[in-house]
Scaffold this motif. Sequence first.
Motif, PDB file in Angstrom:
ATOM      1  N   ARG A  23       0.836  -1.200   0.000  1.00 33.94           N
ATOM      2  CA  ARG A  23       0.000   0.000   0.000  1.00 33.94           C
ATOM      3  C   ARG A  23       0.865   1.241   0.000  1.00 33.94           C
ATOM      4  NH1 ARG A  23      -2.792  -1.440   4.955  1.00 33.94           N
ATOM      5  NH2 ARG A  23      -3.279  -3.571   4.496  1.00 33.94           N
ATOM      6  N   GLN A  24       0.495   2.195  -0.812  1.00 38.58           N
ATOM      7  CA  GLN A  24       1.266   3.425  -0.872  1.00 38.58           C
ATOM      8  C   GLN A  24       0.475   4.537  -0.200  1.00 38.58           C
ATOM      9  OE1 GLN A  24       2.169   4.215  -4.929  1.00 38.58           O
ATOM     10  NE2 GLN A  24       3.804   2.704  -5.039  1.00 38.58           N
ATOM     11  N   THR A  25       1.185   5.386   0.508  1.00 34.82           N
ATOM     12  CA  THR A  25       0.527   6.534   1.118  1.00 34.82           C
ATOM     13  C   THR A  25       0.330   7.590   0.039  1.00 34.82           C
ATOM     14  OG1 THR A  25       2.659   7.450   1.755  1.00 34.82           O
ATOM     15  CG2 THR A  25       1.540   6.112   3.383  1.00 34.82           C
ATOM     16  N   PRO A  26      -0.777   8.288   0.073  1.00 31.22           N
ATOM     17  CA  PRO A  26      -0.984   9.312  -0.952  1.00 31.22           C
ATOM     18  C   PRO A  26       0.002  10.452  -0.770  1.00 31.22           C
ATOM     19  CG  PRO A  26      -2.722   9.386   0.687  1.00 31.22           C
ATOM     20  CD  PRO A  26      -1.872   8.190   0.997  1.00 31.22           C
ATOM     21  N   GLY A  27       0.834  10.650  -1.735  1.00 34.08           N
ATOM     22  CA  GLY A  27       1.855  11.697  -1.643  1.00 34.08           C
ATOM     23  C   GLY A  27       1.506  12.839  -2.569  1.00 34.08           C
ATOM     24  N   GLY A  28       1.524  14.023  -2.035  1.00 31.70           N
ATOM     25  CA  GLY A  28       1.250  15.197  -2.860  1.00 31.70           C
ATOM     26  C   GLY A  28       2.511  15.637  -3.572  1.00 31.70           C
ATOM     27  N   LYS A  29       2.386  16.732  -4.298  1.00 32.89           N
ATOM     28  CA  LYS A  29       3.564  17.263  -4.982  1.00 32.89           C
ATOM     29  C   LYS A  29       4.425  18.014  -3.972  1.00 32.89           C
ATOM     30  CE  LYS A  29       1.847  17.614  -9.634  1.00 32.89           C
ATOM     31  NZ  LYS A  29       1.816  18.434 -10.833  1.00 32.89           N
ATOM     32  N   ALA A  30       5.712  17.950  -4.167  1.00 33.43           N
ATOM     33  CA  ALA A  30       6.642  18.654  -3.286  1.00 33.43           C
ATOM     34  C   ALA A  30       6.539  20.154  -3.553  1.00 33.43           C
ATOM     35  CB  ALA A  30       8.059  18.172  -3.535  1.00 33.43           C
ATOM     36  N   ALA A  31       6.717  20.932  -2.496  1.00 33.31           N
ATOM     37  CA  ALA A  31       6.658  22.388  -2.637  1.00 33.31           C
ATOM     38  C   ALA A  31       7.830  22.861  -3.491  1.00 33.31           C
ATOM     39  CB  ALA A  31       6.714  23.037  -1.265  1.00 33.31           C
ATOM     40  N   PRO A  32       7.624  23.889  -4.298  1.00 35.83           N
ATOM     41  CA  PRO A  32       8.727  24.403  -5.117  1.00 35.83           C
ATOM     42  C   PRO A  32       9.850  24.966  -4.241  1.00 35.83           C
ATOM     43  CG  PRO A  32       6.642  25.491  -5.668  1.00 35.83           C
ATOM     44  CD  PRO A  32       6.384  24.563  -4.545  1.00 35.83           C
ATOM     45  N   LYS A  33      11.054  24.952  -4.776  1.00 34.47           N
ATOM     46  CA  LYS A  33      12.222  25.390  -4.008  1.00 34.47           C
ATOM     47  C   LYS A  33      12.088  26.830  -3.544  1.00 34.47           C
ATOM     48  CE  LYS A  33      16.158  22.549  -5.013  1.00 34.47           C
ATOM     49  NZ  LYS A  33      17.512  22.477  -5.469  1.00 34.47           N
ATOM     50  N   ALA A  34      11.510  27.686  -4.367  1.00 35.96           N
ATOM     51  CA  ALA A  34      11.376  29.097  -4.012  1.00 35.96           C
ATOM     52  C   ALA A  34      10.491  29.246  -2.772  1.00 35.96           C
ATOM     53  CB  ALA A  34      10.785  29.871  -5.175  1.00 35.96           C
ATOM     54  N   GLU A  35       9.435  28.449  -2.732  1.00 38.78           N
ATOM     55  CA  GLU A  35       8.530  28.513  -1.581  1.00 38.78           C
ATOM     56  C   GLU A  35       9.228  28.022  -0.310  1.00 38.78           C
ATOM     57  OE1 GLU A  35       4.485  26.270  -0.228  1.00 38.78           O
ATOM     58  OE2 GLU A  35       4.627  26.851  -2.343  1.00 38.78           O
ATOM     59  N   ILE A  36       9.997  26.965  -0.444  1.00 44.19           N
ATOM     60  CA  ILE A  36      10.724  26.414   0.710  1.00 44.19           C
ATOM     61  C   ILE A  36      11.744  27.428   1.214  1.00 44.19           C
ATOM     62  CG2 ILE A  36      12.314  24.603   1.444  1.00 44.19           C
ATOM     63  CD1 ILE A  36      10.916  22.755  -0.588  1.00 44.19           C
ATOM     64  N   LEU A  37      12.489  28.044   0.283  1.00 45.96           N
ATOM     65  CA  LEU A  37      13.484  29.049   0.674  1.00 45.96           C
ATOM     66  C   LEU A  37      12.826  30.232   1.365  1.00 45.96           C
ATOM     67  CD1 LEU A  37      15.901  29.067  -2.363  1.00 45.96           C
ATOM     68  CD2 LEU A  37      16.472  28.535  -0.008  1.00 45.96           C
ATOM     69  N   ALA A  38      11.675  30.661   0.871  1.00 47.78           N
ATOM     70  CA  ALA A  38      10.965  31.780   1.485  1.00 47.78           C
ATOM     71  C   ALA A  38      10.549  31.435   2.907  1.00 47.78           C
ATOM     72  CB  ALA A  38       9.757  32.146   0.647  1.00 47.78           C
ATOM     73  N   ARG A  39      10.067  30.212   3.086  1.00 48.36           N
ATOM     74  CA  ARG A  39       9.673  29.773   4.438  1.00 48.36           C
ATOM     75  C   ARG A  39      10.868  29.715   5.381  1.00 48.36           C
ATOM     76  NH1 ARG A  39       7.098  24.293   4.307  1.00 48.36           N
ATOM     77  NH2 ARG A  39       6.985  24.485   2.073  1.00 48.36           N
ATOM     78  N   MET A  40      11.991  29.212   4.862  1.00 47.70           N
ATOM     79  CA  MET A  40      13.197  29.114   5.694  1.00 47.70           C
ATOM     80  C   MET A  40      13.709  30.495   6.079  1.00 47.70           C
ATOM     81  SD  MET A  40      15.154  25.986   3.775  1.00 47.70           S
ATOM     82  CE  MET A  40      16.679  26.187   4.648  1.00 47.70           C
ATOM     83  N   LYS A  41      13.691  31.432   5.120  1.00 43.14           N
ATOM     84  CA  LYS A  41      14.147  32.793   5.412  1.00 43.14           C
ATOM     85  C   LYS A  41      13.234  33.470   6.421  1.00 43.14           C
ATOM     86  CE  LYS A  41      16.546  33.552   1.068  1.00 43.14           C
ATOM     87  NZ  LYS A  41      16.556  34.259  -0.208  1.00 43.14           N
ATOM     88  N   ALA A  42      11.931  33.249   6.300  1.00 43.47           N
ATOM     89  CA  ALA A  42      10.977  33.829   7.250  1.00 43.47           C
ATOM     90  C   ALA A  42      11.207  33.263   8.649  1.00 43.47           C
ATOM     91  CB  ALA A  42       9.554  33.560   6.792  1.00 43.47           C
TER      92      ALA A  42
END
Length: 50
Positions: A23-42
Amino acid sequence: MDYSKMGGAKKPSAAPKHGEHKRQTPGGKAAPKAEILARMKAAAEKKTEK
């Protein structure tokens, strides 16, 4: 009965005997790198403000 002609014992398989590994867990799409960087900077900004 001639057991010498039957061959050796079977090797155990690595897969578990139950079906949970199939059984596989439903995996969504990974967040774009720009969004991740923005979150990390915040988060870094928030941490330095304290």
